[in-house]
Design an enzyme around this catalytic site. Structure first.
Site, PDB file in Angstrom:
ATOM      1  N   HIS A 189       0.934  -1.178  -0.101  1.00 29.76           N
ATOM      2  CA  HIS A 189       0.082   0.016   0.206  1.00 29.76           C
ATOM      3  C   HIS A 189       0.908   1.116  -0.065  1.00 29.76           C
ATOM      4  O   HIS A 189       0.652   2.376  -0.473  1.00 29.76           O
ATOM      5  CB  HIS A 189      -0.879   0.019   1.224  1.00 29.76           C
ATOM      6  CG  HIS A 189      -1.942  -1.156   1.281  1.00 29.76           C
ATOM      7  ND1 HIS A 189      -1.688  -2.347   1.636  1.00 29.76           N
ATOM      8  CD2 HIS A 189      -3.476  -0.914   0.792  1.00 29.76           C
ATOM      9  CE1 HIS A 189      -2.820  -2.863   1.690  1.00 29.76           C
ATOM     10  NE2 HIS A 189      -3.810  -2.328   1.172  1.00 29.76           N
TER      11      HIS A 189
ATOM     12  N   ASP B  75      -4.122  -5.412  -8.252  1.00 33.77           N
ATOM     13  CA  ASP B  75      -4.426  -4.716  -7.254  1.00 33.77           C
ATOM     14  C   ASP B  75      -4.682  -3.216  -7.473  1.00 33.77           C
ATOM     15  O   ASP B  75      -4.152  -2.769  -8.361  1.00 33.77           O
ATOM     16  CB  ASP B  75      -3.420  -4.879  -6.213  1.00 33.77           C
ATOM     17  CG  ASP B  75      -3.870  -4.990  -4.673  1.00 33.77           C
ATOM     18  OD1 ASP B  75      -5.069  -4.385  -4.387  1.00 33.77           O
ATOM     19  OD2 ASP B  75      -3.108  -5.477  -3.708  1.00 33.77           O
TER      20      ASP B  75
END
Length: 430
Positions: free
Chosen positions: A289, A361
């Protein structure tokens, strides 16, 4: 007094460096929380810096400080202007090429009204529904919102939108409480059940979850997590991934068994699941992330263990596969798996023969975004990835779509060969 001047001068140059860095990274996803007032605040700070430099800088340092401050201000203004231009140009797009490119994007949103024209014109292929879209709302209002977007598609003669979410159960239950919160899939293993009873309960779990999702209009769930458990505590810099809290088991066979039964339960309710996060994040310490990450596990071991659930479940279901933003240097040292043509074409499509949907993702995660959103977008499409997820910072869709459309027009993105397969896969999904 002299020391004080030195400290003040050093602090001033450090502050200017920080402001310059901020200007260059204006609208970074990490700063999304301040998007509405980011440019005014940065501009005010830079103008204050210019005034301070004019007042206190001496000799040759004054023009240097003023030049850097003015350049940072100009950079910030140009970044803002470019962002607005991309949004305007994307909103004006239409036609077959724009629709062909747009079909590959799944985007998040704050206000569904912002998606209406994009959906009607075919500039997006799907939407991502998450916690911010359900807070303080009823199931009926969310269902009507999704149905309204689908009605726009139907009236325009376009295929339905893919409607995706992240409802794994346990800690990642984005649509709860509208969808009843279930414990993680790993909780099914606590009772030490016989194999047939474990499979039955996993199927029932997926069926229950699938019916609740389908009732809202969800068609694609980013679950199950088939990364293997490690038994280790999360790394120091792992803020969000935390695979051990979400994975099913350390045993590939058990993971595959539970995941397949769960997936078939979802499919029985009309919802497709997603196996994530290939190539497996069990041995990845970094949190993608925020940070770049490399998977150093030998490919031979990955093939014998970590990849088994992906292969076994995908062979017996219609599950999609999500590609993680990690570098697997043994196969491709240059690019993360999520936009590595070598890995997508040689391993997944080639050696495995997998012809289902591949989805990245979120491309606004640091491990992808920090390498350049434009480059990641074009390379993922060129690799033959079917769906590009832009969920957290959905404003970045306009930059990514603008870049992909320009690359397709200029011929630097060749969509024809992978596009043929993607069109077939996307049509079969719907």
């Amino acid at each position: 007094m002299k020391l004080l001047r030195i400290v003040a001068g050093a602090s001033g140059w450090l502050a200017l460096a920080v402001l310059w860095f901020w200007a260059w990274h204006l609208k970074d996803p990490h700063l999304r929380f301040m998007r509405a007032w980011e440019l005014p605040l940065l501009s005010a700070l830079l103008l204050g810096g210019i005034a301070i430099a004019w007042r206190f800088a001496r000799g040759r340092l004054r023009p240097v400080a003023l030049g850097l401050a003015f350049a940072a201000l100009l950079t910030a203004i140009c970044q803002e202007a470019m962002s607005r231009q991309h949004r305007t140009e994307v909103n004006a797009m239409e036609g077959p090429l724009a629709q062909a490119v747009g079909a590959h994007f799944i985007v998040g949103y704050d206000d569904a009204r912002e998606l209406r024209d994009l959906a009607r014109k075919g500039l997006i292929g799907g939407i991502f529904v998450t916690s911010r879209n359900v807070q303080g709302r009823t199931a009926e209002s969310l269902r009507d919102e999704i149905a309204g977007l689908q009605a726009l598609r139907s009236s325009a003669g376009l295929a339905p939108l893919i409607v995706a979410t992240d409802q794994e159960g346990g800690a990642v239950s984005r649509l709860s409480p509208l969808v009843e919160r279930q414990p993680s899939l790993a909780s099914l293993l606590e009772a030490d059940l016989p194999d047939d009873e474990l499979a039955r309960r996993a199927h029932a779990y997926g069926s229950q979850q699938g019916r609740a999702l389908a009732a809202l209009g969800i068609t694609l769930n980013f679950s199950p997590v088939v990364d293997l458990r490690t038994g280790r505590a999360p790394g120091r810099w792992d803020f969000h991934t935390r695979i051990d809290e979400r994975a099913i088991s350390a045993d590939p066979a058990v993971t595959a068994q539970v995941a397949l039964a769960y997936e078939l339960g979802l499919e029985a309710a009309g919802v497709r699941g997603t196996l994530k996060h290939f190539p497996g994040l069990a041995d990845v310490a970094e949190d993608t992330h925020h940070f770049a990450a490399e998977l150093r596990t030998p490919v031979a071991r990955l093939s014998a263990r970590d990849w088994k659930p992906f292969q076994d479940v995908s062979k017996h279901s219609d599950a999609a596969i999500m590609l993680g933003h990690v570098i697997l240097a043994e196969l491709d040292a240059a690019y993360p798996v999520s936009f590595s043509r070598k890995i997508v074409q040689r391993v997944i499509r080639g050696e495995w023969g997998y012809q289902g949907l591949l989805v990245t993702d979120d491309l606004t995660m640091g491990a992808a975004y920090n390498r350049g959103l434009c480059d990641a977008t074009v390379r993922a499409l060129d690799a033959g990835v079917d769906l590009l997820l832009i969920a957290f910072d959905h404003d970045k869709y306009f930059d990514a779509m603008h870049c992909a459309q320009r690359a397709a027009q200029q011929g630097t993105l060749e969509l024809r060969t992978p596009e043929r397969g993607s069109v077939r896969r996307l049509q079969s999904f719907r």
